[in-house]
Scaffold this motif. Structure first.
Motif, PDB file in Angstrom:
ATOM      1  N   THR A 291      -5.968  44.015  17.551  1.00 31.32           N
ATOM      2  CA  THR A 291      -5.796  45.445  17.846  1.00 31.32           C
ATOM      3  C   THR A 291      -4.501  45.971  17.215  1.00 31.32           C
ATOM      4  OG1 THR A 291      -6.987  45.123  19.914  1.00 31.32           O
ATOM      5  CG2 THR A 291      -5.690  47.134  19.745  1.00 31.32           C
ATOM      6  N   ILE A 292      -3.427  45.206  17.345  1.00 36.81           N
ATOM      7  CA  ILE A 292      -2.134  45.640  16.788  1.00 36.81           C
ATOM      8  C   ILE A 292      -2.213  45.691  15.258  1.00 36.81           C
ATOM      9  CG2 ILE A 292       0.345  45.096  16.630  1.00 36.81           C
ATOM     10  CD1 ILE A 292      -0.574  45.784  19.502  1.00 36.81           C
ATOM     11  N   LYS A 293      -2.879  44.684  14.685  1.00 33.73           N
ATOM     12  CA  LYS A 293      -3.020  44.640  13.221  1.00 33.73           C
ATOM     13  C   LYS A 293      -3.788  45.881  12.726  1.00 33.73           C
ATOM     14  CE  LYS A 293      -4.542  41.413   9.656  1.00 33.73           C
ATOM     15  NZ  LYS A 293      -5.531  40.382   9.395  1.00 33.73           N
ATOM     16  N   ALA A 294      -4.847  46.233  13.448  1.00 33.68           N
ATOM     17  CA  ALA A 294      -5.643  47.411  13.054  1.00 33.68           C
ATOM     18  C   ALA A 294      -4.812  48.687  13.208  1.00 33.68           C
ATOM     19  CB  ALA A 294      -6.906  47.494  13.900  1.00 33.68           C
ATOM     20  N   ALA A 295      -4.012  48.756  14.272  1.00 31.29           N
ATOM     21  CA  ALA A 295      -3.182  49.955  14.490  1.00 31.29           C
ATOM     22  C   ALA A 295      -2.223  50.144  13.320  1.00 31.29           C
ATOM     23  CB  ALA A 295      -2.423  49.834  15.805  1.00 31.29           C
ATOM     24  N   LYS A 296      -1.663  49.032  12.828  1.00 28.89           N
ATOM     25  CA  LYS A 296      -0.748  49.106  11.672  1.00 28.89           C
ATOM     26  C   LYS A 296      -1.510  49.538  10.435  1.00 28.89           C
ATOM     27  CE  LYS A 296       2.583  45.570  12.790  1.00 28.89           C
ATOM     28  NZ  LYS A 296       2.631  44.133  12.879  1.00 28.89           N
TER      29      LYS A 296
ATOM     30  N   ILE B 110      -2.690  53.624  20.631  1.00 29.85           N
ATOM     31  CA  ILE B 110      -3.649  52.537  20.870  1.00 29.85           C
ATOM     32  C   ILE B 110      -4.284  52.801  22.233  1.00 29.85           C
ATOM     33  CG2 ILE B 110      -3.877  50.062  21.350  1.00 29.85           C
ATOM     34  CD1 ILE B 110      -1.479  49.617  19.448  1.00 29.85           C
ATOM     35  N   LEU B 111      -5.594  52.592  22.293  1.00 35.19           N
ATOM     36  CA  LEU B 111      -6.313  52.838  23.547  1.00 35.19           C
ATOM     37  C   LEU B 111      -7.131  51.584  23.859  1.00 35.19           C
ATOM     38  CD1 LEU B 111      -8.409  56.124  23.857  1.00 35.19           C
ATOM     39  CD2 LEU B 111      -8.961  54.041  25.078  1.00 35.19           C
ATOM     40  N   VAL B 112      -7.054  51.101  25.067  1.00 34.40           N
ATOM     41  CA  VAL B 112      -7.829  49.928  25.452  1.00 34.40           C
ATOM     42  C   VAL B 112      -8.584  50.262  26.736  1.00 34.40           C
ATOM     43  CG1 VAL B 112      -7.752  47.470  25.989  1.00 34.40           C
ATOM     44  CG2 VAL B 112      -6.127  48.418  24.367  1.00 34.40           C
ATOM     45  N   ALA B 113      -9.892  50.008  26.746  1.00 29.52           N
ATOM     46  CA  ALA B 113     -10.703  50.411  27.898  1.00 29.52           C
ATOM     47  C   ALA B 113     -11.842  49.427  28.127  1.00 29.52           C
ATOM     48  CB  ALA B 113     -11.255  51.818  27.662  1.00 29.52           C
ATOM     49  N   GLY B 114     -12.546  49.590  29.246  1.00 27.12           N
ATOM     50  CA  GLY B 114     -13.642  48.695  29.610  1.00 27.12           C
ATOM     51  C   GLY B 114     -13.178  47.705  30.663  1.00 27.12           C
ATOM     52  N   GLY B 115     -14.129  47.073  31.339  1.00 25.90           N
ATOM     53  CA  GLY B 115     -13.826  46.210  32.483  1.00 25.90           C
ATOM     54  C   GLY B 115     -12.712  45.195  32.241  1.00 25.90           C
ATOM     55  N   VAL B 116     -12.705  44.567  31.048  1.00 29.58           N
ATOM     56  CA  VAL B 116     -11.708  43.517  30.784  1.00 29.58           C
ATOM     57  C   VAL B 116     -10.299  44.104  30.653  1.00 29.58           C
ATOM     58  CG1 VAL B 116     -11.106  41.605  29.228  1.00 29.58           C
ATOM     59  CG2 VAL B 116     -13.501  42.084  29.722  1.00 29.58           C
ATOM     60  N   SER B 117     -10.201  45.404  30.389  1.00 30.03           N
ATOM     61  CA  SER B 117      -8.851  46.005  30.275  1.00 30.03           C
ATOM     62  C   SER B 117      -8.156  46.059  31.633  1.00 30.03           C
ATOM     63  CB  SER B 117      -8.901  47.386  29.615  1.00 30.03           C
ATOM     64  OG  SER B 117      -9.618  48.292  30.408  1.00 30.03           O
ATOM     65  N   ALA B 118      -8.878  45.685  32.705  1.00 25.96           N
ATOM     66  CA  ALA B 118      -8.226  45.551  34.017  1.00 25.96           C
ATOM     67  C   ALA B 118      -7.373  44.281  34.054  1.00 25.96           C
ATOM     68  CB  ALA B 118      -9.284  45.488  35.120  1.00 25.96           C
ATOM     69  N   ASN B 119      -7.564  43.401  33.075  1.00 28.00           N
ATOM     70  CA  ASN B 119      -6.885  42.096  33.110  1.00 28.00           C
ATOM     71  C   ASN B 119      -5.370  42.228  32.935  1.00 28.00           C
ATOM     72  OD1 ASN B 119      -5.906  39.517  31.440  1.00 28.00           O
ATOM     73  ND2 ASN B 119      -7.566  38.957  32.818  1.00 28.00           N
TER      74      ASN B 119
ATOM     75  N   ARG C 215      -3.011  43.412  29.757  1.00 25.86           N
ATOM     76  CA  ARG C 215      -2.191  44.627  29.870  1.00 25.86           C
ATOM     77  C   ARG C 215      -0.723  44.320  29.539  1.00 25.86           C
ATOM     78  NH1 ARG C 215      -5.606  48.312  33.082  1.00 25.86           N
ATOM     79  NH2 ARG C 215      -3.898  49.634  33.754  1.00 25.86           N
ATOM     80  N   HIS C 216      -0.207  43.192  30.076  1.00 28.38           N
ATOM     81  CA  HIS C 216       1.199  42.853  29.812  1.00 28.38           C
ATOM     82  C   HIS C 216       1.420  42.568  28.338  1.00 28.38           C
ATOM     83  CE1 HIS C 216       1.649  41.646  34.273  1.00 28.38           C
ATOM     84  NE2 HIS C 216       2.005  42.907  34.067  1.00 28.38           N
ATOM     85  N   SER C 217       0.507  41.817  27.747  1.00 28.49           N
ATOM     86  CA  SER C 217       0.676  41.459  26.337  1.00 28.49           C
ATOM     87  C   SER C 217       0.606  42.713  25.451  1.00 28.49           C
ATOM     88  CB  SER C 217      -0.402  40.445  25.956  1.00 28.49           C
ATOM     89  OG  SER C 217      -0.348  40.195  24.594  1.00 28.49           O
ATOM     90  N   LEU C 218      -0.327  43.623  25.772  1.00 29.44           N
ATOM     91  CA  LEU C 218      -0.422  44.868  24.995  1.00 29.44           C
ATOM     92  C   LEU C 218       0.867  45.676  25.124  1.00 29.44           C
ATOM     93  CD1 LEU C 218      -4.070  45.862  25.895  1.00 29.44           C
ATOM     94  CD2 LEU C 218      -3.216  45.616  23.557  1.00 29.44           C
ATOM     95  N   GLN C 219       1.369  45.770  26.360  1.00 33.27           N
ATOM     96  CA  GLN C 219       2.595  46.544  26.565  1.00 33.27           C
ATOM     97  C   GLN C 219       3.751  45.943  25.769  1.00 33.27           C
ATOM     98  OE1 GLN C 219       2.145  46.544  30.705  1.00 33.27           O
ATOM     99  NE2 GLN C 219       1.146  48.553  30.683  1.00 33.27           N
ATOM    100  N   ALA C 220       3.795  44.618  25.726  1.00 37.61           N
ATOM    101  CA  ALA C 220       4.906  43.953  25.036  1.00 37.61           C
ATOM    102  C   ALA C 220       4.787  44.103  23.523  1.00 37.61           C
ATOM    103  CB  ALA C 220       4.930  42.480  25.422  1.00 37.61           C
TER     104      ALA C 220
END
Ligand code: KG4
Ligand code: ZN
Length: 357
Positions: A273-278, A285-294, A298-303
């Motif tokens: 996701t980060i590579k694509a954003a670059k 960046i937007l992340v959604a769907g049931g697994v985005s509750a994980n 969430r912590h790794s994306l924020q970092a």
């Protein structure tokens, strides 16, 4: 005489557009009323998790029968909670696909019935774009209600889908990549079963991982270089092999296996996701769907996020109808109105979801 201008600074309220959303694509029966695509007036979700848990997954026949039983009471509840009647609304948005055919049909038919009876326009919405639009819905607990800004790199991770999407504007989707085999949520559910954890697997694995070491096992990451696609079946097989290797006389190291599996999934999802954003110069960046509750995701994306990140609050990550009403709003203000003979589309890829003409 000059006109009275003393009230010039009082602006009339902008007109409100209220959409009823209906969602029955899988194992949640849901209805919601959302104003102007952002303000939740009501949001009712009846989960069937308890009914399906004994099967270890969603049993389609049971799901559609349960939807039939609950859909009208759920819609009534959504209207009551919003203190509105059908005539106060502007349109009815309903999930058209993708999803289980027998489940989709229940929501679609009830939406058609209400549309026919009330004269309200009917709007078909993709379940996947619904997940994306959960990021536009106001979160009353968040400090800021900033709208996502285009271009957006969006990752949809749910029980049935893992898709990396470039959103250049409202309702414009370019699918960059998707899973070649299991969806991320499906991998969580299958690995949970291997580890003897209960359905749904995502929350079970997350809970078990809390006491585990994510570096205990070096599970494979399918990077699929030069492609935006994903693959999780090799990872699932690697966990299975590790389980079989264990000494049957000792307790299975469930927490370490769960944490190492979760780390491998999160690593691939976040890195791509980060590579694509670059690469696509995403503003958000937007992340959604049931697994985005994980939480680990969430912590790794924020970092690691390189631009502002939008992840819906946990209660909007899993299936709900507020997200369908929100997506329906953006279609409604662009003039979409579907016919009463609209069909459900159980295998509707996001790349084929058209923007309104
Ligand atoms: O979006 P969703 O509610 O339904 C589909 O459209 O599929 O996603 C359900 C999936 C399930 O596979 C479930 O295990 C997963 O989301 N899930 C999670 C978590 N909560 C739900 N996966 C990982 N961690 C979680 N906390
Ligand atoms: Zn979903």
């Amino acid at each position: 005489m000059s006109p009275d201008t003393s009230n010039n600074d009082i602006q009339p309220n902008p007109p409100s557009t209220r959409i009823l959303g209906i969602e029955t694509s899988c194992d949640e029966t849901a209805a919601a009323v959302v104003e102007n695509g952002r303000i939740i007036l009501s949001n009712v979700v009846a989960s069937q998790i308890d009914l399906h848990a004994k099967f270890g997954g969603v049993f389609p026949e049971v799901a559609s029968r349960q939807h039939i039983k609950t859909i009208y009471p759920i819609i009534d509840q959504a209207l009551q909670d919003a203190h509105l009647i059908l005539n106060d609304l502007d349109a009815i948005a309903v999930t058209r696909g993708p999803g289980l055919p027998g489940s989709l049909v229940v929501g679609m038919n009830s939406a058609k019935g209400l549309s026919l009876g009330s004269g309200l326009p009917l709007i078909g919405v993709s379940h996947l774009e619904g997940h994306l639009y959960s990021a536009w819905v106001n979160n009353p607990d968040a400090a800021s209600q900033e709208e996502p800004m285009f271009p957006i790199i969006a990752l949809i991770v749910s029980g049935g889908h893992t898709e990396l999407v470039l959103m250049s504007d409202h309702l414009q989707y370019q699918r960059l990549g998707a899973t070649l085999d299991d969806a991320a949520g499906e991998a969580f559910d299958k690995v949970a079963r291997l580890l003897g954890l209960e359905y749904p697997g995502g929350p079970s694995i997350q809970n078990s991982s809390v006491n585990g070491n994510p570096n205990a096992y070096n599970f494979p990451r399918a990077w699929l270089e030069d492609s935006w696609d994903f693959s999780f079946s090799g990872l699932k097989t690697a966990v299975m092999r590790e389980v079989r290797k264990q000494d049957p006389h000792k307790p299975l190291p469930v927490s370490d296996l769960a944490a190492s599996f979760q780390a491998a999934v999160v690593d691939v999802l976040v890195t791509k996701t980060i590579k694509a954003a670059k690469e696509f110069n995403a503003k958000n960046i937007l992340v959604a769907g049931g697994v985005s509750a994980n939480q680990a995701l969430r912590h790794s994306l924020q970092a690691r996020a390189i631009c502002p990140l939008h992840i819906p609050p946990i209660w909007l990550c899993t299936d709900n109808a507020a997200m369908i009403a929100a997506a329906g709003y953006y279609r409604y203000i662009r003039g979409q109105q579907d016919r009463l003979d609209m069909d459900v589309l159980p295998n509707w890829p996001i790349s084929e979801v058209p923007a309104p003409a």
